[in-house]
Scaffold this active site. Sequence first.
Site, mmCIF file in Angstrom:
data_model
loop_
_atom_site.group_PDB
_atom_site.id
_atom_site.type_symbol
_atom_site.label_atom_id
_atom_site.label_comp_id
_atom_site.label_asym_id
_atom_site.label_seq_id
_atom_site.Cartn_x
_atom_site.Cartn_y
_atom_site.Cartn_z
ATOM 1 N N SER A 50 0.868 -1.172 0.041
ATOM 2 C CA SER A 50 0.102 -0.069 -0.026
ATOM 3 C C SER A 50 0.687 1.229 0.316
ATOM 4 C CB SER A 50 -1.131 0.105 1.133
ATOM 5 O OG SER A 50 -0.232 -0.190 2.369
ATOM 6 N N ASP A 88 5.543 -7.099 2.409
ATOM 7 C CA ASP A 88 4.749 -7.418 1.254
ATOM 8 C C ASP A 88 5.891 -7.862 0.254
ATOM 9 O OD1 ASP A 88 1.993 -7.789 1.612
ATOM 10 O OD2 ASP A 88 1.721 -5.617 1.495
ATOM 11 N N LYS A 118 4.686 -11.537 3.117
ATOM 12 C CA LYS A 118 3.175 -11.765 2.845
ATOM 13 C C LYS A 118 2.805 -11.834 1.210
ATOM 14 C CE LYS A 118 -0.126 -8.400 3.476
ATOM 15 N NZ LYS A 118 -0.817 -8.044 2.184
ATOM 16 N N GLU A 187 -9.439 -9.967 3.830
ATOM 17 C CA GLU A 187 -9.491 -8.304 3.577
ATOM 18 C C GLU A 187 -10.856 -8.185 2.561
ATOM 19 O OE1 GLU A 187 -6.545 -5.915 1.601
ATOM 20 O OE2 GLU A 187 -7.926 -4.403 1.373
HETATM 21 O O1 KIV Z 1 -0.434 -3.355 1.840
HETATM 22 C C1 KIV Z 1 -1.166 -3.169 2.756
HETATM 23 O O2 KIV Z 1 -1.364 -2.348 3.324
HETATM 24 C C2 KIV Z 1 -2.103 -4.326 3.133
HETATM 25 C C3 KIV Z 1 -3.045 -4.308 3.911
HETATM 26 C C4 KIV Z 1 -4.416 -3.774 3.597
HETATM 27 C C5 KIV Z 1 -3.227 -5.602 4.729
HETATM 28 O O3 KIV Z 1 -1.725 -5.356 2.489
#
Ligand code: KIV
Length: 287
Positions: A50, A88, A118, A187
């Site tokens: 994000s 991520d 993730k 989500e």
């Molecule tokens: O990238 C992010 O902020 C996310 C959250 C919305 C879980 O994956």
Amino acid sequence: MEQIKKKLTIPDFFIMKENGKKFTMVTAYDYAMAVQVNKTEIEMILVGDSAAMVMLGYQSTLPIDLDTMIILAKAVVRGAPNTFIVGDLPFLSYEISVEKAIENAGRLIKEAEIDCVKLEGGTRIADTVAAIVKAGIPVMGHIGLTPQSISQLGGFRVQGKNLFAAEKLLEDALALEEAGASSIVLEGMPNPVAQVITETLKIPTVGIGAGPFCDAQVLVIHDLLGLFDRFVPKFVKKYAHIGQDIYKALSDFDKEVKTGVFPDLERSYNLKEDIEKEIIRHLKKVK
Ligand code: KIV
């Protein structure tokens, strides 16, 4: 005096789920925010992709690349030594091949020294998750509204709203648990779907727009602090209005510079009167 919290590990999160104790995750993408999160009792930080939207101004999470994620994650790790940190894997860093996925997950872990990676997707990426876990890298799954697939999903839309879609989400969650994921983000899905998934799985679920029955909750830090106004999803609660505070501070600074109020003598380096006179006399001669 602030109490320094103990950094938790994956087994601690399993025990918390067993004991019905909730935990909290928040995103962070830089050193300054990480320092603030580290001072709180929040157990987990997500260096989320994000960042592409809230830090870099893109319309989606897709454009951010692995090298950028590593730079951000390194800064967060430096700022939050007592917080479990998840990073991520960005779009296309794990889809091309299982080997590439292990290599890229390994880069995030080795170069940024985060605790877990993730990935978005369910049954579709279960083999990749299993291979990354087999390589010794902890994985958090992410199903439901998966922002890396917004084109396929038709936008930022709640998922699992009919029997077939809800069953698919449960199937995805079970496939990720079976593959060795140690937790899963749920989500954008209806409360009962997230509740059944949470009750079915042994691993903790982390909800965002998935209701109150998940084992943990996550929010994007810019959303909860009131720092990102381009759109505000229904599930977001603003705990502060930092954007307004920043606007006021910047406007006050601007006004004071233009009216000569800032900087005052208090915030300047002054000299003793005799030395000041001598230096000025000398400098005037030099010019
Ligand atoms: O990238 C992010 O902020 C996310 C959250 C919305 C879980 O994956």
